[in-house]
Scaffold this motif. Structure first.
Motif, mmCIF file in Angstrom:
data_model
loop_
_atom_site.group_PDB
_atom_site.id
_atom_site.type_symbol
_atom_site.label_atom_id
_atom_site.label_comp_id
_atom_site.label_asym_id
_atom_site.label_seq_id
_atom_site.Cartn_x
_atom_site.Cartn_y
_atom_site.Cartn_z
ATOM 1 N N GLU A 377 0.829 -1.207 0.000
ATOM 2 C CA GLU A 377 0.000 0.000 0.000
ATOM 3 C C GLU A 377 0.863 1.256 0.000
ATOM 4 O O GLU A 377 0.542 2.254 -0.667
ATOM 5 C CB GLU A 377 -0.921 -0.008 1.229
ATOM 6 C CG GLU A 377 -1.842 1.195 1.360
ATOM 7 C CD GLU A 377 -2.952 1.208 0.319
ATOM 8 O OE1 GLU A 377 -3.086 0.216 -0.419
ATOM 9 O OE2 GLU A 377 -3.667 2.222 0.237
ATOM 10 N N LEU A 406 -1.629 4.277 8.701
ATOM 11 C CA LEU A 406 -1.833 2.864 8.379
ATOM 12 C C LEU A 406 -0.999 1.954 9.279
ATOM 13 O O LEU A 406 -1.463 0.899 9.727
ATOM 14 C CB LEU A 406 -1.480 2.612 6.907
ATOM 15 C CG LEU A 406 -2.425 3.228 5.868
ATOM 16 C CD1 LEU A 406 -1.875 3.015 4.462
ATOM 17 C CD2 LEU A 406 -3.822 2.623 5.988
ATOM 18 N N THR A 415 -7.934 -2.879 12.584
ATOM 19 C CA THR A 415 -8.612 -3.361 11.381
ATOM 20 C C THR A 415 -8.559 -4.876 11.379
ATOM 21 O O THR A 415 -7.726 -5.490 12.042
ATOM 22 C CB THR A 415 -7.926 -2.834 10.110
ATOM 23 O OG1 THR A 415 -6.576 -3.323 10.071
ATOM 24 C CG2 THR A 415 -7.905 -1.314 10.093
ATOM 25 N N ALA A 419 -9.729 -6.505 5.609
ATOM 26 C CA ALA A 419 -9.981 -5.111 5.226
ATOM 27 C C ALA A 419 -8.753 -4.412 4.643
ATOM 28 O O ALA A 419 -8.874 -3.677 3.642
ATOM 29 C CB ALA A 419 -10.522 -4.334 6.426
ATOM 30 N N PRO A 420 -7.533 -4.573 5.194
ATOM 31 C CA PRO A 420 -6.373 -3.890 4.606
ATOM 32 C C PRO A 420 -6.133 -4.273 3.149
ATOM 33 O O PRO A 420 -5.800 -3.421 2.313
ATOM 34 C CB PRO A 420 -5.215 -4.330 5.505
ATOM 35 C CG PRO A 420 -5.847 -4.668 6.805
ATOM 36 C CD PRO A 420 -7.166 -5.258 6.450
ATOM 37 N N TRP A 421 -6.322 -5.560 2.835
ATOM 38 C CA TRP A 421 -6.067 -5.990 1.459
ATOM 39 C C TRP A 421 -7.181 -5.535 0.518
ATOM 40 O O TRP A 421 -6.947 -5.353 -0.683
ATOM 41 C CB TRP A 421 -5.889 -7.504 1.415
ATOM 42 C CG TRP A 421 -4.569 -7.898 2.013
ATOM 43 C CD1 TRP A 421 -4.346 -8.482 3.214
ATOM 44 C CD2 TRP A 421 -3.285 -7.680 1.432
ATOM 45 N NE1 TRP A 421 -3.007 -8.649 3.436
ATOM 46 C CE2 TRP A 421 -2.320 -8.171 2.345
ATOM 47 C CE3 TRP A 421 -2.840 -7.123 0.235
ATOM 48 C CZ2 TRP A 421 -0.959 -8.115 2.103
ATOM 49 C CZ3 TRP A 421 -1.473 -7.072 -0.016
ATOM 50 C CH2 TRP A 421 -0.550 -7.561 0.907
ATOM 51 N N LEU A 423 -8.514 -2.577 0.860
ATOM 52 C CA LEU A 423 -8.048 -1.213 0.617
ATOM 53 C C LEU A 423 -6.912 -1.199 -0.403
ATOM 54 O O LEU A 423 -6.873 -0.346 -1.306
ATOM 55 C CB LEU A 423 -7.583 -0.585 1.935
ATOM 56 C CG LEU A 423 -6.962 0.813 1.842
ATOM 57 C CD1 LEU A 423 -7.971 1.813 1.284
ATOM 58 C CD2 LEU A 423 -6.452 1.264 3.211
ATOM 59 N N VAL A 426 -8.321 -1.652 -3.860
ATOM 60 C CA VAL A 426 -8.962 -0.431 -4.355
ATOM 61 C C VAL A 426 -7.908 0.579 -4.807
ATOM 62 O O VAL A 426 -8.030 1.213 -5.866
ATOM 63 C CB VAL A 426 -9.862 0.174 -3.257
ATOM 64 C CG1 VAL A 426 -10.370 1.550 -3.679
ATOM 65 C CG2 VAL A 426 -11.033 -0.754 -2.961
ATOM 66 N N THR A 427 -6.851 0.738 -3.992
ATOM 67 C CA THR A 427 -5.779 1.677 -4.354
ATOM 68 C C THR A 427 -5.106 1.261 -5.659
ATOM 69 O O THR A 427 -4.812 2.097 -6.529
ATOM 70 C CB THR A 427 -4.734 1.749 -3.228
ATOM 71 O OG1 THR A 427 -5.384 2.035 -1.988
ATOM 72 C CG2 THR A 427 -3.703 2.832 -3.511
#
Length: 475
Positions: A377, A406, A415, A419-421, A423, A426-427
């Motif tokens: 990320e 983060l 988190t 959820a982090p993956w 995100l 999406v990025t």
């Protein structure tokens, strides 16, 4: 092993400490801290709370490991939280009740069928996240390995007459001992009586115990009770008596005989107990139970000795080999094994004014996953900001703030694991679809850079973890 954080406000109290799978490690390990709120996990350096058994708004009960016993015995840890929103009067009353339970258990715990008190202590710690000092009180007592009678009767069905007679022969001497020490239990019910693995009954939960009032004193502080089992004088906040416990014991017998709750057996219109159609018992036992259940406390049996005397008119159940004595012989009063347990004491522990956060103990896979996410990320965010923000210093500043946030979220485990993956996905989609980016950065190059950063971050974090564990073991 899971270790439970005892801070009431902790949002994620479960802490995984895989190194505690080895019993020897439990003896040697130094203090560990909650990865969510920074609360010390090992209470006074000795007790590991591993399960929360029950909880109310102001107190909790934990199952804990006592690492300073040879077999690392299980203990019950009761916790009282001093809530800052309470009035000073309420706070004083709660502390008074907790201290009373300490004194009572210290005295009554000498009986082999009452949990023994091992330690009491209070702990002061900065609250999270505002840092205000908060105090919590703890009480450590014997763990009874067994099943309470409410659970048992729900599983196996209603008791027979012989089973109830065995129950009475076992529990009456315990109750008599409590009364002889000058106390009334005030909360006798099936869930407060545990049958251990050897079949012995134990009376627990002495948080509502009070001294027997003298004939010349008034009593308006009789507020600890369970509806259905409580005698009328308790419900009406009147003076309580030895016969108050006898009433609750009688209701407990009805519950065991019928497998029905008290409210199903008590007729509120006639104000009488209607239970005899649900189980056939001898007229003699029915008469004994009905006398225990009079609404007028002075019409009930006035002592346990009277009930034991009445029971002698019934055939002794086969499980009862000897007649139950009306006095408790001193030979059965238990004492802790010499050198095994610390004496009862009060330990006041105060921590620094700021919360302490130590190296979190995550499982290795969790560590690698979160580290890879930060690298992946972080690289995407840098490419995104460097391409869209005209000023490199501003882009670098924004990147540092976002990345720092983060990292904080991952360290605090605020988190989930997925959820982090999401995100990161999406990025990545945003980066690959904005013309201003993919016209400057080749899409394949973006993916390669992100994967390299993810692998590098993972390697650095794993190496740091290894170095930390080596230092922790050696020093």
């Amino acid at each position: 092993m899971n270790v439970f954080c005892t801070r009431f406000s902790c949002q994620q109290p479960h802490n995984v400490l895989p190194e505690l799978a080895d019993p020897e490690a439990i003896k040697r390990i130094t203090q560990r801290y909650c990865t969510s709120c920074g609360m010390p996990l090992i209470l006074v350096g000795r007790y590991f709370p591993i399960e929360c058994l029950s909880q109310s708004s102001l107190s909790r009960v934990f199952l804990a490991i006592d690492r300073y016993t040879p077999s690392q015995s299980l203990r019950i840890v009761k916790q009282l939280d001093v809530n800052p929103v309470l009035t000073q009067t309420d706070l004083s009353e709660l502390q008074k009740r907790f201290e009373e339970e300490e004194k009572i258990l210290e005295k009554l715990g000498k009986h082999p069928q009452i949990p023994e008190l091992f330690a009491t202590f209070e702990f002061s710690q900065p609250s999270f996240p505002n840092g205000a000092l908060e105090t919590t009180f703890y009480l450590v007592e014997e763990f009874i390995d067994g099943e309470d009678l409410e659970t048992q009767v729900a599983k196996t069905g209603k008791f027979s007459e012989e089973q109830v007679l065995v129950f009475l022969h076992q529990i009456l001497p315990v109750l008599q001992f409590v009364h002889q020490q000058g106390y009334i239990h005030q909360d006798i019910k099936p869930s407060n009586i545990i049958r251990d693995r050897q079949g012995q009954l134990h009376l627990i939960d002495f948080g509502g115990v009070k001294q027997i009032p003298q004939p010349t004193t008034s009593d308006s502080d009789s507020r600890v009770y369970t509806p259905g089992y409580a005698a009328p004088e308790q419900i009406n906040f009147q003076k309580v008596y030895i016969s108050t416990d006898i009433y609750a014991l009688g209701v407990t017998c009805l519950h065991l005989l019928t497998n029905k709750r008290p409210e199903e057996l008590f007729n509120t219109q006639t104000r009488s107990w209607e239970w005899e159609n649900h189980n056939q018992v001898s007229p003699a036992l029915a008469q004994i139970l009905n006398q225990m259940l009079f609404l007028n406390p002075f019409k009930r049996y006035q002592s346990v000795a009277e009930i034991l005397s009445a029971l002698r008119s019934l055939p002794a159940p086969l499980s009862v080999q000897n007649e139950i004595p009306t006095q408790i012989p001193s030979s059965i009063i238990k004492a802790p094994p010499p050198g095994l347990l610390q004496p009862i004491d009060r330990i006041i522990t105060t921590q620094p004014t700021k919360p302490i956060f130590r190296q979190p103990k995550f499982p290795l896979f969790d560590v690698c996953s979160r580290a890879a996410f930060i690298g992946f990320e972080g690289s995407l965010l840098y490419i995104l900001l460097a391409s869209l923000v005209g000023s490199p210093p501003i882009a670098m500043g924004l990147w540092g703030m976002i990345l720092g946030g983060l990292i904080f979220l991952q360290i605090r485990r605020l988190t989930g694991k997925i959820a982090p993956w999401v995100l990161a996905g999406v990025t990545l989609a945003i980066v690959l679809t904005i013309p201003a980016i993919y016209t400057v950065w080749d899409r394949q190059l973006i993916l390669v850079i992100s994967v390299i950063f993810a692998a590098s971050t993972t390697a650095v974090v794993v190496l740091s973890r290894l170095i930390y564990q080596l230092f922790d073991r050696w020093f």
